[in-house]
Design a protein around this motif. Structure first.
Motif, short mmCIF file in Angstrom:
data_model
loop_
_atom_site.label_atom_id
_atom_site.label_comp_id
_atom_site.label_asym_id
_atom_site.label_seq_id
_atom_site.Cartn_x
_atom_site.Cartn_y
_atom_site.Cartn_z
N MET A 272 -1.58 1.38 -9.50
CA MET A 272 -2.69 1.86 -8.62
C MET A 272 -2.13 3.08 -7.93
O MET A 272 -1.47 3.06 -6.85
CB MET A 272 -3.23 0.86 -7.44
CG MET A 272 -3.63 -0.36 -8.17
SD MET A 272 -5.24 -0.07 -9.29
CE MET A 272 -4.81 -0.06 -10.87
N ALA A 274 -3.87 5.96 -7.29
CA ALA A 274 -4.87 6.75 -6.78
C ALA A 274 -4.77 6.85 -5.32
O ALA A 274 -4.21 5.84 -4.73
CB ALA A 274 -6.26 6.46 -7.12
N ASP A 278 -9.98 4.99 2.56
CA ASP A 278 -10.25 3.73 3.16
C ASP A 278 -11.49 3.63 3.75
O ASP A 278 -11.97 2.51 3.97
CB ASP A 278 -8.96 3.81 4.13
CG ASP A 278 -7.74 3.75 3.43
OD1 ASP A 278 -7.42 3.04 2.57
OD2 ASP A 278 -6.64 4.02 4.05
N THR A 303 -13.76 0.91 2.77
CA THR A 303 -13.98 0.51 1.31
C THR A 303 -13.17 -0.78 1.03
O THR A 303 -12.41 -1.32 1.78
CB THR A 303 -13.61 1.77 0.47
OG1 THR A 303 -12.13 1.80 0.98
CG2 THR A 303 -14.24 2.99 0.83
N LYS A 304 -13.61 -1.12 -0.32
CA LYS A 304 -12.95 -2.49 -0.79
C LYS A 304 -11.36 -2.15 -1.14
O LYS A 304 -11.45 -0.83 -1.96
CB LYS A 304 -13.68 -2.88 -2.00
CG LYS A 304 -14.91 -3.44 -1.42
CD LYS A 304 -15.65 -4.07 -2.67
CE LYS A 304 -16.94 -3.37 -2.84
NZ LYS A 304 -17.75 -3.65 -3.93
N ASP A 305 -10.37 -2.63 -0.85
CA ASP A 305 -9.07 -2.29 -1.44
C ASP A 305 -8.96 -2.94 -2.84
O ASP A 305 -9.06 -4.13 -2.99
CB ASP A 305 -8.08 -3.02 -0.66
CG ASP A 305 -6.71 -2.51 -0.68
OD1 ASP A 305 -6.22 -2.50 -1.65
OD2 ASP A 305 -6.13 -2.10 0.43
N ILE A 306 -8.93 -1.83 -3.74
CA ILE A 306 -8.78 -2.17 -4.98
C ILE A 306 -7.16 -2.86 -5.20
O ILE A 306 -7.34 -4.11 -5.88
CB ILE A 306 -8.68 -0.92 -5.94
CG1 ILE A 306 -10.03 -0.29 -5.52
CG2 ILE A 306 -8.79 -1.36 -7.27
CD1 ILE A 306 -10.00 1.33 -6.20
N LEU A 307 -6.30 -2.64 -4.92
CA LEU A 307 -5.09 -2.96 -5.18
C LEU A 307 -4.81 -4.58 -4.72
O LEU A 307 -4.27 -5.37 -5.23
CB LEU A 307 -3.86 -2.17 -4.57
CG LEU A 307 -2.61 -2.76 -4.74
CD1 LEU A 307 -2.13 -2.84 -6.20
CD2 LEU A 307 -1.53 -1.85 -4.21
N PHE A 322 1.15 1.78 -5.02
CA PHE A 322 1.85 3.11 -4.20
C PHE A 322 1.70 2.93 -2.86
O PHE A 322 0.87 2.67 -2.32
CB PHE A 322 1.12 4.27 -4.91
CG PHE A 322 1.90 5.06 -6.14
CD1 PHE A 322 1.62 4.28 -7.19
CD2 PHE A 322 2.47 6.11 -6.12
CE1 PHE A 322 2.40 4.55 -8.71
CE2 PHE A 322 3.09 6.69 -7.42
CZ PHE A 322 3.05 5.75 -8.57
N LEU A 324 2.05 5.87 0.46
CA LEU A 324 2.71 7.35 0.84
C LEU A 324 2.43 7.27 2.33
O LEU A 324 1.69 7.00 3.10
CB LEU A 324 1.35 8.23 0.60
CG LEU A 324 1.48 9.62 0.90
CD1 LEU A 324 2.81 10.11 0.01
CD2 LEU A 324 0.31 10.49 0.51
N LYS A 336 2.83 -3.70 2.54
CA LYS A 336 1.78 -3.32 1.46
C LYS A 336 2.10 -4.20 0.20
O LYS A 336 1.38 -4.70 -0.33
CB LYS A 336 1.56 -1.80 0.95
CG LYS A 336 0.90 -1.08 2.33
CD LYS A 336 1.03 0.40 1.76
CE LYS A 336 0.33 1.25 2.88
NZ LYS A 336 0.35 2.43 3.13
N LYS A 340 -0.68 -7.01 -0.48
CA LYS A 340 -1.30 -6.74 -1.58
C LYS A 340 -1.06 -7.49 -2.83
O LYS A 340 -1.56 -7.15 -3.94
CB LYS A 340 -1.38 -5.07 -1.67
CG LYS A 340 -1.96 -4.47 -0.57
CD LYS A 340 -2.51 -3.02 -0.89
CE LYS A 340 -2.73 -2.38 0.57
NZ LYS A 340 -3.67 -1.24 0.04
N1 CTP Z 1 -5.37 1.17 -2.52
C1 CTP Z 1 -6.51 0.84 -3.04
N2 CTP Z 1 -7.70 0.78 -2.60
C2 CTP Z 1 -7.88 1.12 -1.34
C3 CTP Z 1 -6.94 1.83 -0.58
C4 CTP Z 1 -5.63 1.84 -1.28
O1 CTP Z 1 -6.36 0.29 -4.24
N3 CTP Z 1 -9.19 1.01 -0.81
C5 CTP Z 1 -4.32 1.29 -2.97
C6 CTP Z 1 -3.68 2.50 -3.31
O2 CTP Z 1 -3.92 3.10 -4.61
C7 CTP Z 1 -2.05 2.18 -3.31
C8 CTP Z 1 -1.86 1.24 -2.24
O3 CTP Z 1 -3.39 0.68 -2.03
O4 CTP Z 1 -1.40 1.84 -4.60
C9 CTP Z 1 -1.33 1.79 -0.99
O5 CTP Z 1 -2.35 3.01 -0.50
P1 CTP Z 1 -2.22 3.53 0.86
O6 CTP Z 1 -3.47 4.45 1.08
O7 CTP Z 1 -0.92 4.03 1.04
O8 CTP Z 1 -2.49 2.46 2.08
P2 CTP Z 1 -3.61 1.57 2.45
O9 CTP Z 1 -3.61 0.27 2.11
O10 CTP Z 1 -4.74 2.62 2.46
O11 CTP Z 1 -3.17 1.59 4.29
P3 CTP Z 1 -2.79 3.02 5.34
O12 CTP Z 1 -3.82 4.07 4.77
O13 CTP Z 1 -3.22 2.17 6.48
O14 CTP Z 1 -1.47 3.23 5.06
#
Ligand code: CTP
Length: 398
Positions: A272, A274, A278, A303-307, A322, A324, A336, A340
């Protein structure tokens, strides 16, 4: 990618022979050993001196050299892992179809024990002539591979079909069809890449700076290692490197979520990468939203957290996330990884110069669920993708 591969380039007489200079340069850059055999008439179109300088080998043209020493006519066709005849002129095509052996290129072709790929180049009328069609069919029947001509401006000044494929496309073609490895054969990999776009109204949306380069580089490297790759991509301006990579384009986080869930169960590995939004606007206006007086507070929904979702659903899958981060990098990445339920997290820090969104380079740390932390130098995203691929392969084969 072509490191250590032995490639014999055959050049016949066509204006497109100038492109073979660049073809050879690309092959050498990819790490291949390149030898060149050309027809005597091709020397009028491209200088053997340029070709020998670029290929770092002497150029074979005649059956004997100027000192009347015999050039072994079967040596090169037996040496090569693949022979690419580019450009293939109408005349050389006819000789190949008829098995006529009147020059060293033809002798090399007829004695080649490796696959032979040809990139024809000729005028449209010649290309469409029944004799040419028949000759091409004959080559296919011999088991040779034809890289189709392209449409465009031709040497005659006319516009039409007959242009030789571009050198980059020839290199991509041979990498895809002849040089994939077996490390991930029978493995299905799902990759997400790029940003998502969350619409506010018909003209505006919320997004981020993700270029998708990391996810696309991963798709390329893993496909080259033999995997079946499904690339679910947000809106970016890049194309998958290989035709065999299945690209699914989505716009929103919700579309990406649905697409991942549709394919996840049949996958062996999910990556994952992408940058998923959020938050998304609670409502999308039908018409352009007009300017407000002063402030505008925009209601957003998570949004729904895909990972996280696939982390709860996974059975056999190896799941890579991933992260960042701008601060507390390792701590947040570890959080994370656990929250996750990923098998490992690839961390990039925005504090590293030349790393992250938009750059062609990246500096990563991989954190594994067993506590292993592997730090890498700043590299091109292609090289980073190779490191990630090596890491995943070592884990799934462990
Ligand atoms: N991710 C996901 N679905 C989301 C948000 C994040 O699948 N709605 C996945 C990203 O593709 C990545 C990981 O979760 O592999 C971490 O994403 P990141 O943006 O760094 O973290 P968040 O969980 O969104 O937390 P934050 O923004 O608070 O750092």
């Amino acid at each position: 990618m072509l490191s250590g591969k032995k490639i014999l380039v055959g050049i016949s007489a066509s204006i497109a022979a100038y492109k073979s200079i660049y073809l050879i340069r690309l092959l050498v850059k990819e790490g291949a050993s390149v030898k060149v055999v050309m027809t005597p008439a091709a020397k009028d179109f491209v200088s053997p001196l340029v070709l020998s300088t670029l290929s770092k080998n002497k150029i074979a043209v005649a059956l004997s050299n100027e000192e009347y020493e015999w050039e072994n006519h079967v040596q090169m066709g037996r040496w090569a892992d693949i022979m690419i005849i580019a450009p293939l002129s109408c005349n050389t095509l006819a000789k190949m179809a008829g098995g006529i052996c009147d020059n060293l290129l033809m002798a090399s072709y007829l004695s080649a024990t490796c696959p032979v790929v040809v990139a024809p180049a000729m005028d449209e009328d010649m290309w469409k002539h029944a004799a040419t069609k028949k000759n091409i069919e004959q080559l296919i029947a011999y088991g040779n591979t034809i890289i189709n001509v392209e449409k465009g401006e031709l040497a005659s000044g006319l516009f039409g079909e007959g242009r030789m494929a571009e050198p980059e496309d020839i290199v991509t073609y041979i990498k895809e069809h002849f040089f994939r490895t077996n490390e991930l054969r029978h493995k299905k990999i799902l990759i997400t890449a790029g940003p998502t776009q969350e619409a506010l109204d018909p003209v505006r949306y919320i997004t981020n700076h993700s270029s998708g380069k990391m996810g696309y580089a991963l798709a390329e490297v893993l496909y080259q290692r033999g995997a079946e790759v499904i690339l679910i991509s947000g809106p970016v301006n890049i194309q998958p490197a290989f035709k065999g990579i299945q690209q699914i384009k989505v716009l929103t986080a919700d579309e990406m979520f649905n697409s991942v869930l549709e394919h996840f169960q049949l996958c062996d590995i999910a990556i994952m990468s992408a940058a998923v939004a959020d938050y998304t606007p609670i409502t999308v206006a039908d018409h352009k939203i007009k300017k407000k007086e002063m402030e505008w507070l925009l209601p957003l929904a998570k949004t729904k957290d895909i990972l996280q979702t696939i982390g709860t659903l996974k059975t056999k899958q190896y799941v890579v996330g991933f992260a960042l981060e701008t601060d507390h990098e390792k701590e947040y990445a570890m959080q994370k990884l656990v929250a996750k339920n990923a098998d490992c997290i690839v961390l990039n820090s925005l504090q590293d110069d030349q790393s992250g969104f938009g750059f062609d380079t990246n500096k990563i740390t991989i954190i594994d669920k067993s506590g292993i932390t592997k730090q890498f130098e700043l590299k091109s995203k292609q090289a980073v993708a190779k490191d990630i691929a090596d890491f995943i392969i070592s884990k799934i084969h462990a």
